[in-house]
Every structure is written in structure tokens, then in C-alpha cells.
Design a protein around this motif. Structure first.
Motif, PDB file in Angstrom:
ATOM      1  N   GLY A   1     -19.791 -26.446  43.049  1.00 33.26           N
ATOM      2  CA  GLY A   1     -20.045 -25.840  44.115  1.00 33.26           C
ATOM      3  C   GLY A   1     -18.670 -25.286  44.871  1.00 33.26           C
ATOM      4  O   GLY A   1     -17.699 -25.409  44.454  1.00 33.26           O
ATOM      5  N   TYR A   2     -19.051 -24.589  46.007  1.00 29.56           N
ATOM      6  CA  TYR A   2     -17.986 -24.006  46.910  1.00 29.56           C
ATOM      7  C   TYR A   2     -18.082 -24.335  48.271  1.00 29.56           C
ATOM      8  O   TYR A   2     -19.053 -24.673  48.931  1.00 29.56           O
ATOM      9  N   HIS A   3     -16.958 -24.740  48.575  1.00 27.21           N
ATOM     10  CA  HIS A   3     -16.757 -25.419  50.110  1.00 27.21           C
ATOM     11  C   HIS A   3     -16.069 -24.247  51.006  1.00 27.21           C
ATOM     12  O   HIS A   3     -15.125 -23.670  50.678  1.00 27.21           O
ATOM     13  N   ASN A   4     -16.577 -24.137  52.182  1.00 32.73           N
ATOM     14  CA  ASN A   4     -16.439 -23.068  53.013  1.00 32.73           C
ATOM     15  C   ASN A   4     -15.294 -23.459  53.973  1.00 32.73           C
ATOM     16  O   ASN A   4     -15.181 -24.607  54.638  1.00 32.73           O
ATOM     17  N   HIS A   5     -14.543 -22.359  54.679  1.00 33.70           N
ATOM     18  CA  HIS A   5     -13.719 -22.308  55.987  1.00 33.70           C
ATOM     19  C   HIS A   5     -14.484 -21.538  56.853  1.00 33.70           C
ATOM     20  O   HIS A   5     -15.592 -21.343  56.711  1.00 33.70           O
ATOM     21  N   SER A   6     -13.582 -21.047  57.847  1.00 39.42           N
ATOM     22  CA  SER A   6     -14.394 -19.959  58.855  1.00 39.42           C
ATOM     23  C   SER A   6     -14.500 -18.569  58.294  1.00 39.42           C
ATOM     24  O   SER A   6     -15.019 -17.770  58.715  1.00 39.42           O
ATOM     25  N   HIS A   7     -13.206 -18.333  57.334  1.00 35.76           N
ATOM     26  CA  HIS A   7     -12.912 -16.951  57.203  1.00 35.76           C
ATOM     27  C   HIS A   7     -14.173 -16.320  56.233  1.00 35.76           C
ATOM     28  O   HIS A   7     -14.175 -15.192  56.355  1.00 35.76           O
ATOM     29  N   GLU A   8     -14.905 -17.205  55.595  1.00 37.16           N
ATOM     30  CA  GLU A   8     -15.819 -16.455  54.776  1.00 37.16           C
ATOM     31  C   GLU A   8     -16.847 -16.115  55.594  1.00 37.16           C
ATOM     32  O   GLU A   8     -17.756 -15.410  55.053  1.00 37.16           O
ATOM     33  N   PHE A   9     -16.838 -16.249  57.018  1.00 40.04           N
ATOM     34  CA  PHE A   9     -18.004 -15.537  57.787  1.00 40.04           C
ATOM     35  C   PHE A   9     -17.675 -14.274  58.522  1.00 40.04           C
ATOM     36  O   PHE A   9     -18.273 -13.659  59.174  1.00 40.04           O
ATOM     37  N   LYS A  10     -16.389 -13.884  57.974  1.00 36.66           N
ATOM     38  CA  LYS A  10     -15.925 -12.545  58.274  1.00 36.66           C
ATOM     39  C   LYS A  10     -16.551 -11.549  57.244  1.00 36.66           C
ATOM     40  O   LYS A  10     -17.205 -11.671  56.232  1.00 36.66           O
ATOM     41  N   LYS A  11     -16.268 -10.237  57.568  1.00 36.98           N
ATOM     42  CA  LYS A  11     -16.907  -9.162  56.601  1.00 36.98           C
ATOM     43  C   LYS A  11     -15.950  -8.677  55.795  1.00 36.98           C
ATOM     44  O   LYS A  11     -14.446  -8.446  56.303  1.00 36.98           O
ATOM     45  N   VAL A  12     -16.227  -8.333  54.480  1.00 34.51           N
ATOM     46  CA  VAL A  12     -15.455  -7.401  53.577  1.00 34.51           C
ATOM     47  C   VAL A  12     -16.117  -6.217  53.517  1.00 34.51           C
ATOM     48  O   VAL A  12     -17.407  -6.171  52.925  1.00 34.51           O
ATOM     49  N   GLU A  13     -15.659  -5.182  53.839  1.00 37.64           N
ATOM     50  CA  GLU A  13     -16.219  -3.778  53.698  1.00 37.64           C
ATOM     51  C   GLU A  13     -17.538  -4.021  54.903  1.00 37.64           C
ATOM     52  O   GLU A  13     -17.237  -4.478  55.933  1.00 37.64           O
TER      53      GLU A  13
ATOM     54  N   GLU B   1     -25.713 -14.671  47.694  1.00 35.77           N
ATOM     55  CA  GLU B   1     -26.462 -13.846  46.874  1.00 35.77           C
ATOM     56  C   GLU B   1     -25.936 -13.263  45.784  1.00 35.77           C
ATOM     57  O   GLU B   1     -26.887 -12.706  44.858  1.00 35.77           O
ATOM     58  N   ASN B   2     -24.783 -13.471  45.354  1.00 31.09           N
ATOM     59  CA  ASN B   2     -24.340 -13.114  44.013  1.00 31.09           C
ATOM     60  C   ASN B   2     -23.607 -14.230  43.169  1.00 31.09           C
ATOM     61  O   ASN B   2     -22.973 -14.165  41.982  1.00 31.09           O
ATOM     62  N   THR B   3     -24.155 -15.410  43.438  1.00 25.36           N
ATOM     63  CA  THR B   3     -23.891 -16.527  42.360  1.00 25.36           C
ATOM     64  C   THR B   3     -25.314 -16.994  42.069  1.00 25.36           C
ATOM     65  O   THR B   3     -26.242 -16.935  42.762  1.00 25.36           O
ATOM     66  N   ASP B   4     -25.094 -17.664  40.848  1.00 21.83           N
ATOM     67  CA  ASP B   4     -26.502 -18.010  40.214  1.00 21.83           C
ATOM     68  C   ASP B   4     -26.764 -19.426  40.838  1.00 21.83           C
ATOM     69  O   ASP B   4     -25.940 -20.640  40.747  1.00 21.83           O
ATOM     70  N   PRO B   5     -28.231 -19.827  41.582  1.00 22.22           N
ATOM     71  CA  PRO B   5     -28.223 -21.013  42.116  1.00 22.22           C
ATOM     72  C   PRO B   5     -28.417 -22.151  41.040  1.00 22.22           C
ATOM     73  O   PRO B   5     -28.159 -23.339  41.223  1.00 22.22           O
ATOM     74  N   GLN B   6     -28.694 -21.791  39.506  1.00 18.19           N
ATOM     75  CA  GLN B   6     -28.540 -22.929  38.464  1.00 18.19           C
ATOM     76  C   GLN B   6     -27.005 -23.309  38.365  1.00 18.19           C
ATOM     77  O   GLN B   6     -26.993 -24.405  37.790  1.00 18.19           O
ATOM     78  N   TYR B   7     -26.365 -22.454  38.619  1.00 17.89           N
ATOM     79  CA  TYR B   7     -24.742 -22.962  38.320  1.00 17.89           C
ATOM     80  C   TYR B   7     -23.913 -23.255  39.773  1.00 17.89           C
ATOM     81  O   TYR B   7     -22.789 -24.012  39.404  1.00 17.89           O
ATOM     82  N   VAL B   8     -24.278 -22.658  40.764  1.00 17.61           N
ATOM     83  CA  VAL B   8     -23.391 -22.792  41.855  1.00 17.61           C
ATOM     84  C   VAL B   8     -24.024 -23.187  43.126  1.00 17.61           C
ATOM     85  O   VAL B   8     -25.200 -22.583  43.238  1.00 17.61           O
ATOM     86  N   PHE B   9     -23.742 -24.344  43.772  1.00 16.26           N
ATOM     87  CA  PHE B   9     -24.285 -24.764  45.088  1.00 16.26           C
ATOM     88  C   PHE B   9     -23.272 -24.633  46.167  1.00 16.26           C
ATOM     89  O   PHE B   9     -22.074 -24.331  45.754  1.00 16.26           O
TER      90      PHE B   9
END
Length: 299
Positions: free
Chosen positions: A174-186, A196-204
Motif C-alpha cells: 500500500g501507499y501512505h499519504n501526507h498532505s501534499h498528495e492532495f495538491k494538483k499536478v497539471e 485511479e491509476n494503480t491496480d486495486p488487486q496490487y495496491v491499497f
């Protein structure tokens, strides 16, 4: 005669059930619950007082499993111990080795080429070490967020590859967030793009609910939009749990099934009075006594 009568009456009274109110010591204890703790919270105590002392005290407070943040990739150790010894020490005090925070960022060359061959060699060793340590989950706690969607997509592909390798070894990734992941890229919010771009089968996703709120996101909204993606949660507040009023823990736990949560981890960045024992116990007591927290969420 009077003396005999008083003696008999005393015996009768002693035999009767007491009508006195129960003392506080006899009050019903808080229920036993499965509660995890991120050892990063007590890193200074581990350094100053020793790993053995700290884990024994955490177990005594009511914590039942831990998430590590002390992997030495060069030595293949956790908190200076071989993986098997780390697991055994935890179990000796009644704690489970549940998860770990580790990461290995891509080099500029790997990011440009999209070839993860060398990076995956690092993961082969790391996964083997954490499997030996008894970890059910491996979580990446941070990555350098790129400034363009092409590179962000490459990282999502990389996380999918790590997750696939973990799954082949019986571990969830899995991946753990901080606050900066809620900002925009482009034009894309990073966290949404990752979901939306990681596979639920492999990434939570191990949502850190405090950092999500600090990023002006609403955890329950994300649970409902992406149900089942959040196998783990980081339960955190500005200081000890429930004291800031900034995080709606009752709503978060009430929507745990929608989120897909199976385990949660307490993490503290700092303690109100600087005392780790007081701070960690306050958090454990808050959860043990909270009516909205179930005894277990594991399946």
C-alpha cells in the motif's frame, strides 16, 4: 445475652450481599480491541530507553500490533535486529508484527526510462526481510511527487509492479499519504490520480486521516468514491487523539466497512507534555473507550 445477640446479628449482616456502590477499581474494564501503533511515534524512546522496554510498555497500554519504521536495508535489520528476532521479541510481549513503512524512490534514469529492473532487486531483498519479520503489509510512506503526469503515471506503474511482487510473496502493498498528495499536478489531484491509476488487486491505500484533513480532503467522501481501497488507516490527530476536534473519528470509524479497513494504526507526531508514555496511553484509552470503535476489523 446482648453480646450473643449482637454477634449473631453481625454474622447475618456479613452473609448478606453488599448494597454499597462498587468501587472504581471494580468497574467494568474497557473492552479488548485490536489497536496498532506506528513505532515512528516512539522512535526517540526506542533510541533512549531501548526497543525491549518500549514494546513491553505499549503492549501494557492495550496496543496489540505494530507498524515498523526502522528498516536498515544495508544490514537487513529492523531496529538493529534480524527480522526473525524482531518478530519474536514482539510476540514475547503479546504484540503482532503487522506492517512496515519502507520505500525506494526511482532514480532519474529509471523515471525517464520506465525500467524498474534495478529497483526491483532492492525490493526482492526488502520483501524477503519483511516476510521473515511476519509483516502482513508493506507500505510506502512517501515518494517525491513529480511535476508532470507522465512521471506520475510511471510511479503508479512502479507501485503496481511492487504490489504484484508483494502479492506473489503473500504480502499486501500500500501507499501512505501526507498532505501534499492532495495538491494538483497539471490538472489532476495527485491522490485521485494515484487511486485511479494503480491496480486495486496490487495496491491499497493506507489513508492518514489527519494529513488528508490537512490537505483539505474529506476521508469519508473518498471512502464512498473509492470503496474497498483503504485496507489500513492511520488514525492520527494534531497531538493525542480526539483533542483537537479537527478529525471526525466517529464518522471515519462508522464508515470503516465502506473504506475496506481491516487494520488501523495510531501515530503521533508529538506529545502535548513531551511524555511519550502519557501520550500513547491517552490514545489507547481514547480508542478502547470509544463506543464507535469495534473490537476488530480484521477478516
Amino acid at each position: 445475652m446482648k453480646k450473643s445477640l449482637l454477634l449473631a446479628l453481625s454474622c447475618v449482616l456479613l452473609a448478606l450481599p453488599s448494597c454499597a456502590p462498587k468501587q472504581e477499581s471494580q468497574a467494568q474494564a474497557a473492552p479488548k480491541k485490536e489497536i496498532g501503533v506506528q513505532l515512528y511515534s516512539v522512535r526517540d524512546a526506542i533510541r533512549d530507553e531501548g526497543f525491549d522496554t518500549v514494546i513491553k510498555e505499549l503492549a501494557g497500554m492495550g496496543y496489540t500490533y505494530v507498524e515498523a519504521a526502522g528498516y536498515n536495508d544495508k544490514e537487513g535489520t529492523l531496529y538493529g535486529q534480524k527480522p526473525e528476532d524482531y518478530k519474536a521479541k514482539l510476540e514475547s510481549v503479546g504484540l503482532k508484527s503487522m506492517s512496515t513503512h519502507i520505500g525506494h524512490p526511482l532514480s532519474p534514469e529509471e523515471l525517464k526510462s520506465g525500467d524498474f529492473t534495478e529497483a526491483m532487486k532492492w525490493w526482492d531483498k526488502a520483501i524477503a526481510d519483511h516476510k521473515a519479520a511476519g509483516c502482513k503489509y508493506i507500505v510506502t510512506p512517501y515518494f517525491p511527487v513529480p511535476d508532470n503526469l507522465k512521471d506520475l503515471k510511471t510511479y503508479c506503474d512502479y507501485f503496481n509492479a511492487i504490489g504484484k511482487k508483494c502479492a506473489e510473496n503473500g504480502i499486501s502493498y500500500g501507499y501512505h499519504n501526507h498532505s501534499h498528495e492532495f495538491k494538483k499536478v497539471e490538472d489532476q489531484v495527485v491522490y485521485t490520480y494515484m487511486l485511479e491509476n494503480t491496480d486495486p488487486q496490487y495496491v491499497f491505500f493506507e489513508m492518514d486521516v489527519y494529513w488528508a484533513v490537512m490537505g483539505q480532503a474529506y476521508p469519508v467522501e473518498l471512502f464512498r468514491k473509492y470503496p474497498g481501497r483503504f485496507k489500513m488507516l492511520h488514525i492520527k490527530d494534531h497531538f493525542e487523539l480526539g483533542e483537537s476536534g479537527m478529525v471526525g473519528f466517529d464518522a471515519i470509524f462508522s464508515n470503516a466497512e465502506t473504506a475496506g479497513m481491516q487494520n488501523f494504526i495510531v501515530e503521533l507526531e508529538a506529545f502535548t507534555d513531551g511524555n511519550w508514555r502519557n501520550g500513547m496511553k491517552k490514545c489507547a484509552d481514547y480508542l478502547l473507550n470509544a463506543s464507535f470503535v469495534k473490537e476488530t476489523y480484521s477478516k
